[in-house]
Enzyme design. Structure first.
Site, PDB file in Angstrom:
ATOM      1  N   ASP A  15     -22.293 -20.091 -27.385  1.00 21.38           N
ATOM      2  CA  ASP A  15     -23.524 -19.687 -28.058  1.00 21.38           C
ATOM      3  C   ASP A  15     -23.183 -18.581 -29.042  1.00 21.38           C
ATOM      4  O   ASP A  15     -22.354 -17.714 -28.769  1.00 21.38           O
ATOM      5  CB  ASP A  15     -24.595 -19.238 -27.064  1.00 21.38           C
ATOM      6  CG  ASP A  15     -24.217 -17.977 -26.311  1.00 21.38           C
ATOM      7  OD1 ASP A  15     -24.565 -16.867 -26.767  1.00 21.38           O
ATOM      8  OD2 ASP A  15     -23.561 -18.093 -25.247  1.00 21.38           O
ATOM      9  N   ASP A 104     -35.214 -18.155 -25.271  1.00 17.80           N
ATOM     10  CA  ASP A 104     -34.383 -17.104 -24.671  1.00 17.80           C
ATOM     11  C   ASP A 104     -35.307 -15.956 -24.283  1.00 17.80           C
ATOM     12  O   ASP A 104     -35.845 -15.254 -25.145  1.00 17.80           O
ATOM     13  CB  ASP A 104     -33.340 -16.653 -25.699  1.00 17.80           C
ATOM     14  CG  ASP A 104     -32.464 -15.494 -25.209  1.00 17.80           C
ATOM     15  OD1 ASP A 104     -32.800 -14.877 -24.185  1.00 17.80           O
ATOM     16  OD2 ASP A 104     -31.456 -15.201 -25.878  1.00 17.80           O
ATOM     17  N   GLU A 106     -35.604 -12.661 -21.633  1.00 12.99           N
ATOM     18  CA  GLU A 106     -34.780 -11.827 -20.762  1.00 12.99           C
ATOM     19  C   GLU A 106     -35.193 -10.366 -20.906  1.00 12.99           C
ATOM     20  O   GLU A 106     -36.193 -10.051 -21.562  1.00 12.99           O
ATOM     21  CB  GLU A 106     -33.313 -11.999 -21.149  1.00 12.99           C
ATOM     22  CG  GLU A 106     -33.063 -11.744 -22.633  1.00 12.99           C
ATOM     23  CD  GLU A 106     -31.620 -11.942 -23.047  1.00 12.99           C
ATOM     24  OE1 GLU A 106     -30.810 -11.068 -22.671  1.00 12.99           O
ATOM     25  OE2 GLU A 106     -31.310 -12.934 -23.751  1.00 12.99           O
TER      26      GLU A 106
END
Length: 320
Positions: A15, A104, A106
């Protein structure tokens, strides 16, 4: 219940983001990587300036690629950020080389700047709603289930360990030798980020499956959902919905009445005696077709109904 994933070699991948810089994708491919995730967007006002070069470079080197969106849940609602992602590189295309987009989500990395806690000051209920809004919007636009990238600790703390996202593939972040405990929504991970950096450019990842399964995730089969209802002893409805990412053609809905009745009306269909056949030339993504079938029972009591077949799906509609 949460599960414990077992470490496996899997299929390697990477990534990258703007912070990775220019990537030698030929070297990444020759080093064994088969896929790459590239950051496209963040919030509703940031697009990775290297996205086009990184995303196109990965594809040019023969890698399966996917885009990801870094969530900022305190700035705008989930649907708005999904829209921004879709318009700036996150849209899925049916080319056999594109993975579903990634959310994503987090720990808040900007606590010193925005003054929010790790959960962006959202309650667990509001965070679950935010994620639902994002993933729903993405699915409506693409027919694909967005991949969710997260850590088990963040998921437990900030969503209350929600189990509401079983249909979304999990990309688990846990640096170390094994994935460890999984968040409650999942019994297995699909991707695992095991290190921030390594022998290949960017983060080090693996796909939990075979290379052929990875390719199928990029290019899944068509998907049709069938539902129906017996509205009374004489009237039945059958709905065929394209819930997958591809158009589907030549869908046949065949039915047979039982319980001593015959079909007397079925607009758009052919029928004779107890049999009925309805056909759909094409259903585009998200489109559905509903058929209403009318019967004439030979008796006023007892169970009557229709047996419906669409491909491998069989459905029984009963009335009393």
């Amino acid at each position: 219940m949460g599960g414990v994933a077992e470490a496996a070699d899997g299929v390697p991948g990477v990534d990258v983001s703007n912070w990775t810089g220019d990537v030698d994708w030929g070297s990444v491919a020759s080093g064994g990587a088969k896929f790459a995730f590239v950051q496209a967007t963040e919030g509703t006002n940031y697009r990775n300036p290297r996205f086009d070069a990184q995303y196109g470079g990965a594809a040019g080197a023969g890698l399966i690629r996917g885009a990801y969106h870094f969530a900022q849940p305190h700035e705008s609602d989930g649907a708005a950020q999904a829209d921004y992602f879709l318009q700036n590189g996150g849209n899925w295309i049916s080319d056999g080389q594109t993975l579903p987009g990634v959310l994503d989500i987090e720990d808040n990395p900007y606590k010193d700047k925005n003054g929010k806690n790790n959960c962006y000051d959202l309650s667990t209920e509001d965070m679950v709603t935010w994620i639902k809004d994002f993933t729903k919007k993405y699915h409506e636009a693409t027919g694909r289930r967005a991949i969710i990238y997260t850590t088990t600790s963040w998921w437990q703390t900030c969503t209350g360990n929600s189990a509401a996202f079983k249909s979304n593939p999990l990309w688990l972040a846990r640096w170390g030798d094994d994935p460890g405990e999984l968040p409650k929504s999942w019994k297995r991970h699909t991707f695992w980020q095991s290190a921030e950096k390594g022998t290949l450019a960017g983060g080090q990842n693996s796909f939990n499956g075979s290379e052929s399964q990875l390719k199928e995730l990029a290019n899944p089969p068509a998907e049709v959902t069938v539902s129906g209802a017996a509205r009374n002893r004489k009237t039945y409805t059958v709905t065929v919905s394209n819930t997958g990412p591809h158009p589907v053609k030549d869908v046949k809905v065949s039915g047979r009445a039982f319980g001593g009745q015959r079909v007397v009306k079925a607009p758009g269909c052919k029928f004779s005696g107890t049999a009925v056949l309805c056909q759909v030339g094409e259903l585009t993504r998200g489109q559905k077709a509903t058929f209403t079938i009318t019967t004439k029972p030979s008796r006023s009591k007892g169970t009557v109904g229709l047996n419906i077949t669409v491909g491998s799906v069989k459905l029984t509609l009963k009335a009393r």
